[in-house]
Scaffold this active site. Structure first.
Site, short mmCIF file in Angstrom:
data_model
loop_
_atom_site.label_atom_id
_atom_site.label_comp_id
_atom_site.label_asym_id
_atom_site.label_seq_id
_atom_site.Cartn_x
_atom_site.Cartn_y
_atom_site.Cartn_z
N ASP A 104 40.85 37.85 31.59
CA ASP A 104 39.77 37.49 32.50
C ASP A 104 39.57 35.97 32.48
O ASP A 104 40.52 35.21 32.71
CB ASP A 104 38.52 38.28 32.09
CG ASP A 104 37.36 38.16 33.06
OD1 ASP A 104 37.38 38.86 34.09
OD2 ASP A 104 36.43 37.36 32.78
N ARG A 108 42.24 32.52 32.71
CA ARG A 108 42.20 31.34 33.58
C ARG A 108 42.29 30.05 32.76
O ARG A 108 42.97 29.10 33.16
CB ARG A 108 40.94 31.38 34.44
CG ARG A 108 40.89 32.63 35.28
CD ARG A 108 39.76 32.72 36.27
NE ARG A 108 39.80 34.06 36.83
CZ ARG A 108 40.72 34.50 37.70
NH1 ARG A 108 41.65 33.66 38.15
NH2 ARG A 108 40.72 35.74 38.11
N HIS A 149 30.41 39.45 42.25
CA HIS A 149 29.78 38.63 41.22
C HIS A 149 30.34 37.21 41.20
O HIS A 149 29.65 36.29 40.78
CB HIS A 149 29.93 39.29 39.84
CG HIS A 149 31.34 39.42 39.37
ND1 HIS A 149 32.21 40.35 39.89
CD2 HIS A 149 32.03 38.74 38.42
CE1 HIS A 149 33.39 40.23 39.28
NE2 HIS A 149 33.30 39.27 38.40
N TRP A 150 31.59 37.00 41.64
CA TRP A 150 32.13 35.64 41.72
C TRP A 150 31.24 34.76 42.60
O TRP A 150 30.97 33.61 42.28
CB TRP A 150 33.54 35.67 42.32
CG TRP A 150 34.63 35.99 41.36
CD1 TRP A 150 34.61 36.89 40.34
CD2 TRP A 150 35.94 35.42 41.37
NE1 TRP A 150 35.83 36.91 39.71
CE2 TRP A 150 36.66 36.03 40.32
CE3 TRP A 150 36.57 34.47 42.16
CZ2 TRP A 150 37.99 35.70 40.04
CZ3 TRP A 150 37.89 34.14 41.88
CH2 TRP A 150 38.59 34.75 40.83
N HIS A 266 39.44 47.38 33.55
CA HIS A 266 39.56 45.93 33.40
C HIS A 266 39.74 45.48 31.96
O HIS A 266 40.43 44.49 31.69
CB HIS A 266 38.29 45.29 33.99
CG HIS A 266 38.23 43.81 33.86
ND1 HIS A 266 39.20 42.96 34.37
CD2 HIS A 266 37.28 43.00 33.28
CE1 HIS A 266 38.86 41.71 34.12
NE2 HIS A 266 37.72 41.71 33.46
#
Length: 290
Positions: A104, A108, A149-150, A266
């Site tokens: 997650d 990044r 939610h982003w 996830h």
């Protein structure tokens, strides 16, 4: 959890990073996702530590790592800034070159580290993500609804902070409590109910929608690619492969790409630790031996 691990707090040039480490052998850095802490690796890290030196760190803004003041451009919570922290952490532990596994938001940070510090990263495994620019560039109705939610977390301060603080459990545990070990869940709740952490996590997403996006676009325009071997794993029940050809997207960013979906949601390392280990161990063995 982490009974055989040593707890440390390492001061970098910009933040204090909380971590645990154990084991011997080639170094592997494990980075967590949102809204978790390094504790998310509790079912995976001890097994990896049988063959590797494993470092489980809290990203800046998360867990017990420090929460630096932000700026108007959100740079202190960009993945570039988070990557700088972790490179310094590994250097402080004596590791100039290492593998990194990120889930997650940690994923990044991990791929940004591979782009910004290619001489440091021997192998990269990313769990349930694509590059940030790919998501934003390909956004459609399905992505916007699934990843709402982003866009919520990236809204200006203090709107998301105040709404989340009114009932953090409703927001952060909306996928369900049963996915997590009770001790791990207690640790997540201890951290994500803290107002400073809530703000820092919102800043993470604000940086994602601004600076992280711009950095990805610049790298693609300049033809920069990830030099090390890349493994992409994802949860088949989470929907990533319904929207994207995951490996094809990563091959636009790196030459050496492998991976597959795992039958879970996830949270791969917590929902399917055995399957996650079965994928990680041979990849790390090949990459770190080379």
């Amino acid at each position: 959890m982490f009974e055989t691990f040593t707890h440390r707090r390492i001061e970098t040039s910009e933040a204090v990073i909380n971590l645990r480490h154990a084991g011997n052998g080639p170094p592997v850095l494990l980075l967590h996702g949102h809204p978790q802490t390094h504790v998310m690796w509790h079912r995976v890290a001890p097994r990896l530590a049988e063959h590797y030196t494993v470092v489980c760190a809290d990203l800046r803004g998360y867990g017990d790592s420090s929460k630096p003041p932000t700026t108007e451009d959100h740079e202190p919570y960009s993945k570039r800034a988070m990557a700088r922290d972790q490179v310094e952490v590994m250097q402080a532990l004596g590791f100039e070159r290492f593998a990194v596994v990120g889930h997650d938001r940690g994923g990044r940070c991990a791929y940004r580290m591979a782009l910004d510090h290619p001489e440091r990263i021997a192998a990269l495994s990313v769990l349930d993500i694509l590059p940030t620019a790919e998501h934003f560039r390909r956004t459609d109705m399905a992505f916007a609804m699934g990843y709402w939610h982003w866009f919520f977390l990236a809204q200006p301060y203090p709107i998301p902070e105040r709404m989340i603080a009114s009932d953090p459990d409703v927001f952060y545990l909306r996928r369900g409590r049963s996915l997590f070990d009770e001790a791990a869940l207690a640790e997540y709740r201890r951290c994500f109910t803290d107002p400073g952490t809530i703000h820092a996590m919102c800043e993470d997403y604000r940086a994602g929608a601004t600076m992280d996006m711009r950095l990805d676009e610049r790298d693609q325009q300049a033809g920069r690619r990830i030099a090390c071997p890349v493994q992409a794993l994802w949860g088949r029940q989470n929907g990533l492969e319904r929207w994207y050809d995951v490996l094809a997207v990563w091959r636009d960013w790196a030459d050496q790409v492998e991976g597959h979906g795992i039958d879970c949601g996830h949270y791969l390392a917590e929902e399917a630790p055995e399957e996650t280990l079965a994928a990680l161990e041979p990849f790390l063995a090949r990459a770190l031996k080379a």
